[in-house]
Write a protein that holds these residues in place. Sequence first.
Motif, PDB file in Angstrom:
ATOM      1  N   LEU A 126      39.685  53.382  36.853  1.00  0.00           N
ATOM      2  CA  LEU A 126      39.138  51.948  36.419  1.00  0.00           C
ATOM      3  C   LEU A 126      39.630  50.614  37.110  1.00  0.00           C
ATOM      4  O   LEU A 126      38.840  49.750  37.503  1.00  0.00           O
ATOM      5  CB  LEU A 126      39.494  51.709  34.936  1.00  0.00           C
ATOM      6  CG  LEU A 126      38.478  52.657  33.840  1.00  0.00           C
ATOM      7  CD1 LEU A 126      39.286  52.401  32.447  1.00  0.00           C
ATOM      8  CD2 LEU A 126      37.235  51.937  33.876  1.00  0.00           C
ATOM      9  N   GLN A 129      37.911  50.652  40.194  1.00  0.00           N
ATOM     10  CA  GLN A 129      36.657  50.285  40.217  1.00  0.00           C
ATOM     11  C   GLN A 129      36.672  48.464  40.055  1.00  0.00           C
ATOM     12  O   GLN A 129      35.432  48.032  40.393  1.00  0.00           O
ATOM     13  CB  GLN A 129      35.722  50.954  39.174  1.00  0.00           C
ATOM     14  CG  GLN A 129      35.398  52.349  39.325  1.00  0.00           C
ATOM     15  CD  GLN A 129      35.070  53.041  37.938  1.00  0.00           C
ATOM     16  OE1 GLN A 129      35.204  52.479  36.839  1.00  0.00           O
ATOM     17  NE2 GLN A 129      34.655  54.146  38.294  1.00  0.00           N
ATOM     18  N   LEU A 130      37.514  48.074  39.563  1.00  0.00           N
ATOM     19  CA  LEU A 130      37.611  46.941  39.027  1.00  0.00           C
ATOM     20  C   LEU A 130      38.221  45.852  40.226  1.00  0.00           C
ATOM     21  O   LEU A 130      38.478  44.654  40.266  1.00  0.00           O
ATOM     22  CB  LEU A 130      38.267  46.459  37.774  1.00  0.00           C
ATOM     23  CG  LEU A 130      37.510  47.097  36.314  1.00  0.00           C
ATOM     24  CD1 LEU A 130      38.386  46.757  35.461  1.00  0.00           C
ATOM     25  CD2 LEU A 130      36.274  46.433  36.272  1.00  0.00           C
ATOM     26  N   GLU A 147      42.068  38.397  37.258  1.00  0.00           N
ATOM     27  CA  GLU A 147      42.798  39.393  37.334  1.00  0.00           C
ATOM     28  C   GLU A 147      43.035  40.106  35.843  1.00  0.00           C
ATOM     29  O   GLU A 147      42.653  41.296  35.669  1.00  0.00           O
ATOM     30  CB  GLU A 147      43.903  39.690  38.290  1.00  0.00           C
ATOM     31  CG  GLU A 147      43.424  39.457  39.574  1.00  0.00           C
ATOM     32  CD  GLU A 147      44.507  39.199  40.667  1.00  0.00           C
ATOM     33  OE1 GLU A 147      44.639  39.393  41.849  1.00  0.00           O
ATOM     34  OE2 GLU A 147      45.599  38.760  40.206  1.00  0.00           O
ATOM     35  N   ARG A 150      39.999  41.079  33.996  1.00  0.00           N
ATOM     36  CA  ARG A 150      39.515  42.194  34.560  1.00  0.00           C
ATOM     37  C   ARG A 150      40.254  43.568  33.953  1.00  0.00           C
ATOM     38  O   ARG A 150      39.921  44.563  33.558  1.00  0.00           O
ATOM     39  CB  ARG A 150      39.536  42.393  36.069  1.00  0.00           C
ATOM     40  CG  ARG A 150      38.258  41.916  36.706  1.00  0.00           C
ATOM     41  CD  ARG A 150      38.164  41.944  38.026  1.00  0.00           C
ATOM     42  NE  ARG A 150      38.774  40.815  38.723  1.00  0.00           N
ATOM     43  CZ  ARG A 150      39.569  40.947  40.142  1.00  0.00           C
ATOM     44  NH1 ARG A 150      39.122  42.102  40.773  1.00  0.00           N
ATOM     45  NH2 ARG A 150      39.898  39.846  40.560  1.00  0.00           N
ATOM     46  N   VAL A 153      39.258  44.143  30.543  1.00  0.00           N
ATOM     47  CA  VAL A 153      38.067  44.796  30.362  1.00  0.00           C
ATOM     48  C   VAL A 153      38.316  46.446  30.727  1.00  0.00           C
ATOM     49  O   VAL A 153      37.816  47.336  29.908  1.00  0.00           O
ATOM     50  CB  VAL A 153      37.060  44.273  31.473  1.00  0.00           C
ATOM     51  CG1 VAL A 153      35.840  45.384  31.512  1.00  0.00           C
ATOM     52  CG2 VAL A 153      36.498  42.774  30.934  1.00  0.00           C
ATOM     53  N   ALA A 154      39.372  46.451  31.704  1.00  0.00           N
ATOM     54  CA  ALA A 154      39.522  48.053  31.843  1.00  0.00           C
ATOM     55  C   ALA A 154      40.215  48.788  30.713  1.00  0.00           C
ATOM     56  O   ALA A 154      39.926  49.866  30.527  1.00  0.00           O
ATOM     57  CB  ALA A 154      40.461  48.048  33.187  1.00  0.00           C
ATOM     58  N   ASN A 177      34.982  34.994  39.014  1.00  0.00           N
ATOM     59  CA  ASN A 177      35.594  35.820  38.182  1.00  0.00           C
ATOM     60  C   ASN A 177      34.666  36.081  36.905  1.00  0.00           C
ATOM     61  O   ASN A 177      34.614  37.243  36.632  1.00  0.00           O
ATOM     62  CB  ASN A 177      37.063  35.496  37.931  1.00  0.00           C
ATOM     63  CG  ASN A 177      38.001  35.755  39.121  1.00  0.00           C
ATOM     64  OD1 ASN A 177      38.104  36.726  39.406  1.00  0.00           O
ATOM     65  ND2 ASN A 177      38.553  34.707  39.354  1.00  0.00           N
ATOM     66  N   ASP A 180      32.195  38.483  37.697  1.00  0.00           N
ATOM     67  CA  ASP A 180      32.436  39.947  38.012  1.00  0.00           C
ATOM     68  C   ASP A 180      32.704  40.384  36.588  1.00  0.00           C
ATOM     69  O   ASP A 180      31.907  41.622  36.290  1.00  0.00           O
ATOM     70  CB  ASP A 180      33.812  39.792  38.537  1.00  0.00           C
ATOM     71  CG  ASP A 180      33.819  39.577  39.945  1.00  0.00           C
ATOM     72  OD1 ASP A 180      32.574  39.976  40.786  1.00  0.00           O
ATOM     73  OD2 ASP A 180      34.855  39.355  40.904  1.00  0.00           O
ATOM     74  N   VAL A 181      33.387  39.576  35.726  1.00  0.00           N
ATOM     75  CA  VAL A 181      33.499  40.499  34.287  1.00  0.00           C
ATOM     76  C   VAL A 181      32.271  40.693  33.638  1.00  0.00           C
ATOM     77  O   VAL A 181      31.963  41.804  33.006  1.00  0.00           O
ATOM     78  CB  VAL A 181      34.356  39.297  33.451  1.00  0.00           C
ATOM     79  CG1 VAL A 181      34.186  39.887  32.013  1.00  0.00           C
ATOM     80  CG2 VAL A 181      35.909  39.429  33.957  1.00  0.00           C
ATOM     81  N   TYR A 184      30.723  43.981  35.207  1.00  0.00           N
ATOM     82  CA  TYR A 184      31.274  45.109  34.569  1.00  0.00           C
ATOM     83  C   TYR A 184      30.797  45.556  33.192  1.00  0.00           C
ATOM     84  O   TYR A 184      30.484  46.593  32.866  1.00  0.00           O
ATOM     85  CB  TYR A 184      32.856  45.050  34.440  1.00  0.00           C
ATOM     86  CG  TYR A 184      33.514  44.727  35.487  1.00  0.00           C
ATOM     87  CD1 TYR A 184      33.259  45.313  36.976  1.00  0.00           C
ATOM     88  CD2 TYR A 184      34.366  43.798  36.036  1.00  0.00           C
ATOM     89  CE1 TYR A 184      33.699  45.044  38.064  1.00  0.00           C
ATOM     90  CE2 TYR A 184      35.016  43.535  37.107  1.00  0.00           C
ATOM     91  CZ  TYR A 184      34.520  44.268  38.179  1.00  0.00           C
ATOM     92  OH  TYR A 184      35.141  43.782  39.368  1.00  0.00           O
TER      93      TYR A 184
END
Length: 222
Positions: A126, A129-130, A147, A150, A153-154, A177, A180-181, A184
Motif C-alpha cells: 500500500l 502504491q501511495l 504524506e 496518504r 488512507v493506507a 496532495n 492524490d488522496v 486513491y
Amino acid sequence: MSFLNLHQLTKHYRTKGGNVEALNSVDLSIDAGEFVAIQGPSGCGKTTLLLALGGMLRPTSGSVTVDDTELYRLSSRERAAFRANSIGFVFQMFHLVPYLSILENIWLGSGVGGNTKPDKERAQTLLDQLGMADRQHHLPSELSAGEKQRAAVARAMINQPKVILADEPTGNLDPNNASDVVRYLQEFNRDGGTVVMVTHGTNADLAANRVVQLEKGQIISQ
Ligand SMILES: Nc1ncnc2c1ncn2[C@@H]1O[C@H](COP(=O)(O)OP(=O)(O)OP(=O)(O)O)[C@@H](O)[C@H]1O
Ligand SMILES: [Mg+2]
C-alpha cells in the motif's frame, strides 16, 4: 435493504450549556459501490453523522445498519471487531500514533478485529502504491501533511474494508496532495468499495456520484 442505512438517526449531545441537537431524524440509504459526498456548513452534523455511521458514536435514537448488521445492537467488542474488518476511517487530523513508524501505523491496523493477522507485506504494498515506500520508517512528525494523509488512507485500506468513511480528508492539503488522496479513494471505489466523504464543497466533491446536503442536523437534499 441498502448497504448503509441510517434510520431516524438522532444525536443530542448533553453539555453544561444545555442540549445540542446535532442530528435530527436523519434517514439515509447508500448502496454498495456508491461514492457519496456529505456537505454542509460548519456545525451542521457532518462529523457526527460519519462517526455514528462508523460505529464510533452511539446515537440518541434511531439505527445504523451496515451490510445487514445493526451496529448499536452489537456489544462494544463485537462492534470494534466489525469495524476493524469492514470499515476504514480517515480522520481530518490524521490520528496517526506519534511514536510508531508509518509502516507500523499501517500494518498494526491489520492486527485488530480478532481474526486477522498483522499483514506487513500488504502495508508495504500500500505504501508503495501511495508513493511512500521510502518513508516507511519515518515517524508521523517527520512527514508532510500530504504524506500523513496518504498514510492515513493506507491505514484505512489495510483490512480491505467494504467502506471507507473520510472526514474532510483533503481539508489540510494543497491541491496536488488533495487530488492524490481523492484519486486513491476513487480507485478504491472503482474496485467496488463504497466511499462516504465529508467535504467543504471543494473540487473533491467532483469525485462523488451523489451529494448529500446537511443543514442544522437534517438532510436538505440528497
Ligand atoms: N462532543 C460534543 N459535545 C457537545 N457538542 C458537540 C460535540 N461534538 C459536536 N458537538 C456539536 O454538535 C454539532 C454538530 O457537530 P459536528 O462536529 O458534527 O459538525 P460538522 O458539520 O462536522 O462541523 P465542521 O464542518 O465544523 O467539522 C455542533 O453544533 C457541535 O458544536
Ligand atoms: Mg466536522
